[in-house]
Design a protein around this motif. Structure first.
Motif, PDB file in Angstrom:
ATOM      1  N   SER A 248     -11.539  12.201   0.933  1.00  0.00           N
ATOM      2  CA  SER A 248     -11.128  10.862   0.491  1.00  0.00           C
ATOM      3  C   SER A 248      -9.655  10.852   0.100  1.00  0.00           C
ATOM      4  O   SER A 248      -8.907   9.932   0.449  1.00  0.00           O
ATOM      5  CB  SER A 248     -11.983  10.401  -0.695  1.00  0.00           C
ATOM      6  OG  SER A 248     -13.327  10.251  -0.335  1.00  0.00           O
TER       7      SER A 248
ATOM      8  N   CYS B 214      -6.185  -2.437  -3.875  1.00  0.00           N
ATOM      9  CA  CYS B 214      -5.583  -2.493  -2.542  1.00  0.00           C
ATOM     10  C   CYS B 214      -6.671  -2.555  -1.463  1.00  0.00           C
ATOM     11  O   CYS B 214      -6.556  -3.307  -0.490  1.00  0.00           O
ATOM     12  CB  CYS B 214      -4.694  -1.273  -2.339  1.00  0.00           C
ATOM     13  SG  CYS B 214      -3.559  -1.395  -0.940  1.00  0.00           S
ATOM     14  N   ASN B 215      -7.747  -1.797  -1.642  1.00  0.00           N
ATOM     15  CA  ASN B 215      -8.843  -1.810  -0.675  1.00  0.00           C
ATOM     16  C   ASN B 215      -9.593  -3.144  -0.697  1.00  0.00           C
ATOM     17  O   ASN B 215     -10.050  -3.620   0.343  1.00  0.00           O
ATOM     18  CB  ASN B 215      -9.799  -0.658  -0.963  1.00  0.00           C
ATOM     19  CG  ASN B 215      -9.186   0.700  -0.667  1.00  0.00           C
ATOM     20  OD1 ASN B 215      -8.242   0.796   0.124  1.00  0.00           O
ATOM     21  ND2 ASN B 215      -9.679   1.731  -1.306  1.00  0.00           N
TER      22      ASN B 215
ATOM     23  N   GLN C 160     -12.822   4.100  10.382  1.00  0.00           N
ATOM     24  CA  GLN C 160     -13.578   4.618   9.248  1.00  0.00           C
ATOM     25  C   GLN C 160     -13.858   6.091   9.446  1.00  0.00           C
ATOM     26  O   GLN C 160     -14.483   6.502  10.421  1.00  0.00           O
ATOM     27  CB  GLN C 160     -14.889   3.839   9.080  1.00  0.00           C
ATOM     28  CG  GLN C 160     -15.638   4.213   7.824  1.00  0.00           C
ATOM     29  CD  GLN C 160     -16.884   3.379   7.630  1.00  0.00           C
ATOM     30  OE1 GLN C 160     -17.220   2.556   8.477  1.00  0.00           O
ATOM     31  NE2 GLN C 160     -17.598   3.593   6.530  1.00  0.00           N
TER      32      GLN C 160
ATOM     33  N   GLY D 119      -5.607   1.780  -6.051  1.00  0.00           N
ATOM     34  CA  GLY D 119      -6.159   1.962  -4.716  1.00  0.00           C
ATOM     35  C   GLY D 119      -7.371   1.084  -4.486  1.00  0.00           C
ATOM     36  O   GLY D 119      -7.559   0.533  -3.396  1.00  0.00           O
ATOM     37  N   TRP D 120      -8.190   0.917  -5.519  1.00  0.00           N
ATOM     38  CA  TRP D 120      -9.370   0.049  -5.431  1.00  0.00           C
ATOM     39  C   TRP D 120      -8.967  -1.399  -5.169  1.00  0.00           C
ATOM     40  O   TRP D 120      -9.508  -2.065  -4.284  1.00  0.00           O
ATOM     41  CB  TRP D 120     -10.159   0.180  -6.722  1.00  0.00           C
ATOM     42  CG  TRP D 120     -11.222  -0.833  -6.965  1.00  0.00           C
ATOM     43  CD1 TRP D 120     -12.388  -1.000  -6.262  1.00  0.00           C
ATOM     44  CD2 TRP D 120     -11.242  -1.826  -8.002  1.00  0.00           C
ATOM     45  NE1 TRP D 120     -13.136  -2.021  -6.802  1.00  0.00           N
ATOM     46  CE2 TRP D 120     -12.458  -2.546  -7.873  1.00  0.00           C
ATOM     47  CE3 TRP D 120     -10.374  -2.162  -9.029  1.00  0.00           C
ATOM     48  CZ2 TRP D 120     -12.797  -3.588  -8.737  1.00  0.00           C
ATOM     49  CZ3 TRP D 120     -10.705  -3.193  -9.894  1.00  0.00           C
ATOM     50  CH2 TRP D 120     -11.912  -3.893  -9.733  1.00  0.00           C
TER      51      TRP D 120
ATOM     52  N   ALA E  82      -7.574  -5.505   1.325  1.00  0.00           N
ATOM     53  CA  ALA E  82      -7.726  -5.216   2.754  1.00  0.00           C
ATOM     54  C   ALA E  82      -9.025  -5.808   3.292  1.00  0.00           C
ATOM     55  O   ALA E  82      -9.053  -6.408   4.374  1.00  0.00           O
ATOM     56  CB  ALA E  82      -7.696  -3.705   2.985  1.00  0.00           C
ATOM     57  N   ALA E  83     -10.109  -5.661   2.526  1.00  0.00           N
ATOM     58  CA  ALA E  83     -11.396  -6.217   2.963  1.00  0.00           C
ATOM     59  C   ALA E  83     -11.324  -7.737   3.025  1.00  0.00           C
ATOM     60  O   ALA E  83     -11.863  -8.355   3.950  1.00  0.00           O
ATOM     61  CB  ALA E  83     -12.496  -5.767   2.007  1.00  0.00           C
TER      62      ALA E  83
ATOM     63  N   SER F  89      -6.635   8.871   2.083  1.00  0.00           N
ATOM     64  CA  SER F  89      -5.816   7.860   1.414  1.00  0.00           C
ATOM     65  C   SER F  89      -4.327   8.170   1.527  1.00  0.00           C
ATOM     66  O   SER F  89      -3.496   7.288   1.337  1.00  0.00           O
ATOM     67  CB  SER F  89      -6.209   7.756  -0.067  1.00  0.00           C
ATOM     68  OG  SER F  89      -5.789   8.907  -0.794  1.00  0.00           O
TER      69      SER F  89
ATOM     70  N   ARG G  43       0.838  -1.204   0.000  1.00  0.00           N
ATOM     71  CA  ARG G  43       0.000   0.000   0.000  1.00  0.00           C
ATOM     72  C   ARG G  43       0.872   1.252   0.000  1.00  0.00           C
ATOM     73  O   ARG G  43       0.610   2.216  -0.736  1.00  0.00           O
ATOM     74  CB  ARG G  43      -0.929  -0.001   1.202  1.00  0.00           C
ATOM     75  CG  ARG G  43      -1.862   1.209   1.234  1.00  0.00           C
ATOM     76  CD  ARG G  43      -2.740   1.237   2.458  1.00  0.00           C
ATOM     77  NE  ARG G  43      -1.983   1.326   3.694  1.00  0.00           N
ATOM     78  CZ  ARG G  43      -2.513   1.644   4.876  1.00  0.00           C
ATOM     79  NH1 ARG G  43      -3.812   1.883   4.968  1.00  0.00           N
ATOM     80  NH2 ARG G  43      -1.770   1.691   5.967  1.00  0.00           N
TER      81      ARG G  43
END
Length: 564
Positions: free
Chosen positions: A528, A488-489, A501, A485-486, A492-493, A532, A267
């Motif tokens: 946002s 990577c997220n 959050q 970034g998408w 993470a999920a 990030s 990341r």
């Protein structure tokens, strides 16, 4: 009189090496597809070819596809690095390679990971080379359907199949690992290395906090089953698979620990990577993802059943027939309209026989400025939605206007999957600017779970009628980090990494300890971006580029106003 290479081989026969050597002869094949499983000896055959080429005054240029982004820009960058000169376009790259020697062989190693660029390579890059050049595609897989069905390549392509070796016994592989690395510390490093796509010194430091990265890296590189690559180290595929499976079964907590540690490092590297190095980091993250929807989209594990090609004039009839079989006359008229004004938006999906099994229609918003778009209410609504974003310039977006399979229509199918894999190449080409993807469906239900998992949201107010059918629109907002970034997220999920959050994307609210604060679209994009990049200083110019858009030409004091 000059001799043929076959005259130099003492036992010329119908064997793999003899066939491969034919690419050095004047009447030899232009393209050789060298295929076989891992460990079958493809690398050894390429080494023999390189040695014979040097002895005869020829040059073999090797490109490891594992290190190259599967896009036009990625390959041009790799060739520029290989030749030590800046090459701006296809013709420059082809001319520079062809000028290296009277016979140049361009060898693409690990070609199976380059599938997203396979059609472009076959259709544009190879034909641009000098007729004295030859290409060798080295892959674990057989030729893709596009090569098989393309009649123009029938007399210029040969396939060399390296006979598969027996699958190695997992117990034998583990014994080999124990023999070469009996020390617990080195074994732990091997376990960690089996979880990631490649090992670098920073990665070792992240995975093994108490170890000396330099020392561990050197010890790993000395093992017979570890390959030294231009971008780091990697365990041999068979060994990596066995060790990773055993680690996951015996100690899933440690397996997950390595994944999370790798995610944390990657990341940060995503944020710091230059455009040229971005793909390596992206590929590392995709490798860690176990969600097949994502991983298969970028690195398909199964042999391709279909090829995706730009549509040509002769394909229009098939496109209209497929549309008429599943849609209303109004939808057929709309696709005809698109073809009249933007035929480059269409790609067709062909099976191994060359038959068109489906198509897709994909475009950028800026390609659609014109009066003709007023006749397509779906794309018109998307344009309006992009323009109402609240920015001074449009956020970079991609319109996946339609995809249909001849048999299954818009429903999930192998044809649809092939079309979407091709769209992922477009994702990579447009990042890091790409922010949104729009698509339309008549029936959302079959895609509901996957779409939610990927981050798509249904735009209920954009439901549109074409004839007697209602079309629903969905949008994926990648966020300030674009495609990378998408991804990577998503990882993470999947790993269950939960950070504090700060934002609720669905409600577009700022979450504080005791209240929620509604944000405008512009405010939400700004927060946002800053979230990030937590812990970093972000310049005013970068905020303008990422939030307002690259084409924004106003004053920078707008940043102060929104921050206040």
């Amino acid at each position: 009189m000059s001799r043929k290479i076959r005259d130099l081989l003492p036992d010329f026969a119908d064997n793999e090496l003899a066939k491969l050597m034919l690419c050095l002869e004047d009447d030899g094949p232009i393209v050789t597809w060298l295929c076989g499983p891992t460990g079958a000896g493809k690398s050894e055959l390429l080494a023999e070819l390189s040695a014979s080429a040097r002895a005869g005054g020829a040059t073999v240029c090797k490109i490891d596809c594992r290190t190259v982004e599967p896009t036009v820009a990625g390959l041009l960058g790799a060739i520029s690095t290989l030749l030590g000169k800046s090459l701006q376009d296809l013709e420059q790259a082809a001319d520079a390679l062809s000028a290296l020697a009277s016979r140049v062989v361009v060898a693409f190693e690990n070609y199976e990971v380059f599938r997203l660029a396979d059609s472009w390579l076959r259709r544009d890059f190879i034909p641009a080379l000098s007729d004295s050049a030859r290409v060798v595609l080295i892959s674990r897989e057989h030729p893709t359907p596009g090569w098989i069905s393309a009649t123009e390549w029938r007399d210029f392509l040969q396939t060399v199949l390296v006979q598969p070796a027996e699958d190695p016994d997992p117990a034998v592989l583990m014994n080999r690992c124990l023999e070469e690395a009996p020390q617990p510390e080195l074994r732990q490093a091997i376990d960690a290395a089996s979880v990631v796509r490649r090992v670098t010194k920073p990665m070792i430091a992240a995975l093994l906090e108490d170890s000396s990265a330099d020392e561990v890296y050197a010890r790993l590189s000395g093992l017979s089953f570890v390959e030294s690559r231009p971008d780091g180290l990697a365990l041999a595929d068979a060994m990596r698979r066995v060790i990773a499976e055993q680690l996951q079964a015996a100690d899933v907590e440690r397996y997950r620990y390595y994944q999370k540690a790798a995610w944390k490092l990657l990341r940060q590297q995503l944020r710091d990577s230059s455009r040229a190095d971005l793909w390596r980091c992206t590929a590392d993250i995709i490798y860690l993802i176990e969600n097949p929807v994502i991983r298969e989209a970028f690195f398909p594990s199964q042999s391709a059943q279909y090829s995706v090609e730009p549509a040509v004039a002769a394909d229009l009839q098939d496109i209209l027939e497929i549309t008429a079989a599943h849609e209303t006359p109004a939808a057929v008229a709309t696709m005809r309209l698109w073809w009249q004004h933007l035929p480059s938006a269409f790609h067709v999906v062909r099976d191994s026989a060359g038959t068109i099994s489906g198509y897709s229609c994909v475009a950028l918003p800026e390609q659609l400025d014109g009066d003709w778009m007023q006749s397509d209410p779906i794309a018109r609504n998307w344009q309006h939605h992009v323009n109402l974003d609240g920015r001074s310039a449009r956020p970079p977006a991609l319109f996946l206007r339609r995809w249909l399979s001849r048999v299954d229509g818009e429903a999930p199918s192998a044809t649809q999957a092939a079309a979407w894999v091709d769209v992922k190449r477009t994702y990579l080409e447009l990042r890091p600017e790409l922010r949104r993807v729009y698509l339309t469906l008549q029936d959302i239900a079959p895609y509901g779970a996957a779409a939610t998992q990927l981050g798509f949201s249904v735009l209920e107010d954009l439901a549109t009628n074409l004839g007697d059918s209602t079309y629903h629109s969905a949008m994926l907002d990648f966020g300030p980090g674009s495609v990378d970034g998408w991804i990577c997220n998503l990882l993470a999920a999947e790993l269950g990494i939960v950070e504090d959050q700060l934002l609720d994307p669905g409600a577009r609210e700022l979450i504080l300890a005791d209240q929620r604060v509604p944000l405008t679209p512009l405010e939400f994009s700004l927060v946002s971006l800053l979230e990030s990049r937590s812990g970093e200083a972000v310049s005013r110019s970068e905020i303008l580029q990422q939030v307002w858009g690259h084409s924004y030409e106003g004053g920078s004091n707008v940043v102060d106003a929104v921050v206040r």
